[in-house]
Design an enzyme around this catalytic site. Structure first.
Site, PDB file in Angstrom:
ATOM      1  N   LYS A 194       0.819  -1.212   0.000  1.00 24.08           N
ATOM      2  CA  LYS A 194       0.000   0.000   0.000  1.00 24.08           C
ATOM      3  C   LYS A 194       0.857   1.267   0.000  1.00 24.08           C
ATOM      4  CE  LYS A 194      -4.095  -2.234   1.780  1.00 24.08           C
ATOM      5  NZ  LYS A 194      -3.619  -3.633   1.767  1.00 24.08           N
TER       6      LYS A 194
HETATM    7  C1  LIG Z   1      -4.196  -4.707   1.095  1.00 23.74           C
HETATM    8  C2  LIG Z   1      -3.380  -5.942   0.941  1.00 23.74           C
HETATM    9  C3  LIG Z   1      -3.728  -6.957   0.015  1.00 23.74           C
HETATM   10  C4  LIG Z   1      -4.985  -6.908  -0.828  1.00 23.74           C
HETATM   11  O1  LIG Z   1      -4.951  -5.895  -1.801  1.00 23.74           O
HETATM   12  P1  LIG Z   1      -6.309  -5.427  -2.531  1.00 23.74           P
HETATM   13  O2  LIG Z   1      -5.938  -4.260  -3.345  1.00 23.74           O
HETATM   14  O3  LIG Z   1      -7.286  -5.118  -1.434  1.00 23.74           O
HETATM   15  O4  LIG Z   1      -6.767  -6.594  -3.362  1.00 23.74           O
HETATM   16  C5  LIG Z   1      -2.882  -8.044  -0.112  1.00 23.74           C
HETATM   17  N1  LIG Z   1      -1.777  -8.172   0.661  1.00 23.74           N
HETATM   18  C6  LIG Z   1      -1.427  -7.228   1.565  1.00 23.74           C
HETATM   19  C7  LIG Z   1      -0.212  -7.440   2.394  1.00 23.74           C
HETATM   20  C8  LIG Z   1      -2.200  -6.080   1.737  1.00 23.74           C
HETATM   21  O5  LIG Z   1      -1.841  -5.148   2.649  1.00 23.74           O
END
Ligand SMILES: *Cc1c(COP(=O)(O)O)cnc(C)c1O
Length: 458
Positions: free
Chosen positions: A108
């Site tokens: 993120k």
């Molecule tokens: C948020 C997240 C995901 C999922 O991503 P999306 O965009 O919601 O599909 C997968 N792995 C980690 C470590 C995350 O923080």
């Protein structure tokens, strides 16, 4: 570039307004009115330069090319690897795209580091301030906080369930020493936190008084920033690769779909789920029906309604916002979403495959990858390497590695006997002083707190 809502009722907006709005006022999600072709990337090598080139058509004319480039360079300087998102080969056909070298060790950061800077730039230009409020069960809160911790024009208040986040996750939020960062431990669970945030946005007078804003995963700018690594990674291969993506809200893999839609050389996508497998059932069996959320070792994928799927649904409906709104209304009422055969043929078949893995299979996979390669991977990534192995075939497969293993040390240690260590920049995380406030699950008290810390311009 103009943006339209996936539910067809909200006014068209430019990029800066879409950035600040988040959700459209008809409840829909913003998408570009037209899809621009990928730019020519010849001669570009650094990740920040590629990011600026890929994003430029989407932010014009609100952000100039020079501004965008400066924001990208500043954002990606915060990453601890010179390649920003390095590609690591793990066998003849399998690769990991490591997206966890940002400040909070989860993918993120790739989006939120640049989105925070975009917020500050646009707000400064408009002489405005906002108060970002959000609820987190873990990764999103710390990434959002880190993305805005140096912003002059943003205050951020993040609610988390007291005693229910991991120590690493909580400390990544509560040890940030910035005057504009505030956290509240709510005496309740994650749903209580989310309900409080929803109630604050639902209180129109409060929302306007505090200029509330959000940076949740439906924000278009986050989806946009994630398109870049699909482009930069796929264009280094001679033959179009498959991407394998551990999925929760469908945001990450949607960005991949957009990269492919706009011409990036990508063969197809494998969607990996944990036991919360609504997307896997949808892709494999045409069954989009919600069930109860099951807590797993990969908590950021513990989701039953993948909010970003709405953007793909809008495309599947040939951009008919009324039809999309109607379908989603039925989905909310009945828990079932039905698609026509031709929609699946055009958008799903041959483009998306999917597999699910439960916690035991996830642990087995972490152990297997460690034995085979010496690499420690986190539980989210492990669902995807397992899916890549199960469905990969003869093509090169790039699995997105979405979190550093040290964010989930207990699971990794259980699977391998090795406790992953935090990288150097966080090695003193457990010595840093924490700063947080604990409040009961009470809207008036939470609103009072937000009012006391926000510095909006009346
Ligand atoms: C948020 C997240 C995901 C999922 O991503 P999306 O965009 O919601 O599909 C997968 N792995 C980690 C470590 C995350 O923080």
């Amino acid at each position: 570039m103009r943006y339209v809502s996936s539910r067809g009722e909200a006014a068209e907006l430019g990029f800066a307004d879409v950035l600040l709005a988040g959700l459209a006022n008809d409840g829909g999600l913003y998408v570009p009115a037209t899809w621009p072709a990928l730019p020519d990337l010849t001669g570009l090598h650094g990740y920040a330069d590629i990011a600026a080139a890929v994003m430029a058509p989407y932010v014009a004319p609100d952000l100039s090319v020079e501004t965008l480039s400066a924001l990208c360079h500043d954002a990606y300087a915060a990453f601890r690897h010179p390649a920003v998102v390095p590609l690591v080969q793990i066998d003849e056909r399998q690769w990991l795209l490591e997206l966890f070298h940002g400040p909070t060790l989860a993918f993120k950061d790739v989006a939120l580091q640049v989105v925070g800077r975009m917020f500050d730039h646009v707000l400064a230009e408009r002489g405005r301030r906002v108060t970002i409020v959000g609820a987190t069960s873990g990764d999103t809160g710390s990434a959002a906080i880190d993305g805005v911790k140096n912003c002059e024009n943003v205050d951020i208040v993040i609610l988390y369930p007291a005693g229910r986040t991991s120590d690493v996750q909580r400390r990544q939020m509560t040890t940030v020493d910035s005057h504009n960062v505030h956290t509240i431990a709510i005496e309740g669970n994650f749903d209580d936190c989310q309900d409080l945030v929803k109630a604050m946005f639902g209180d129109a007078a409060f929302r306007d008084e505090l200029q509330l804003s959000a940076v949740n995963s439906i924000n278009w700018a986050r989806v946009l920033a994630q398109i870049v690594y699909y482009v930069s990674a796929s264009t280094t291969f001679a033959e179009a690769p498959t991407f394998c993506v551990p999925t929760g809200n469908f945001g990450n893999v949607l960005s991949g779909w957009i990269a492919r839609r706009n011409g990036a050389p990508i063969h197809d996508f494998i969607v990996a789920s944990n036991s919360n497998d609504i997307l896997t059932r949808f892709i494999n069996d045409a069954d989009m029906s919600t069930r109860d959320v099951i807590p797993t070792l990969s908590p950021s994928m513990d989701i039953q309604v993948s909010s970003n799927f709405e953007r793909l649904l809008f495309e599947m409906n040939r951009r008919d916002g009324g039809l999309t709104a109607e379908q989603l209304g039925r989905f909310r009422a009945t828990g079932q979403l039905h698609l026509e055969a031709d929609q699946r043929a055009d958008f799903i078949d041959g483009k998306f495959r999917a597999a699910k893995f439960d916690d035991q299979q996830t642990l087995d996979e972490i152990g297997r990858v460690y034995t085979a390669t010496g690499l420690l991977i986190d539980p989210h990534t492990a669902t995807a390497t397992a899916a890549a192995r199960a469905l990969g075939g003869d093509r090169q497969v790039i699995t997105l590695s979405t979190a550093h293993p040290a964010k989930f040390p207990d699971a990794v240690e259980r699977a391998t006997g090795v406790r992953p260590r935090l990288p150097a920049h966080l090695s003193d995380l457990f010595e840093r002083p924490e700063r947080t406030s604990t409040l009961p699950n009470d809207l008036a008290q939470v609103q009072g707190f937000v009012r006391s810390v926000a510095r909006v311009i009346a």
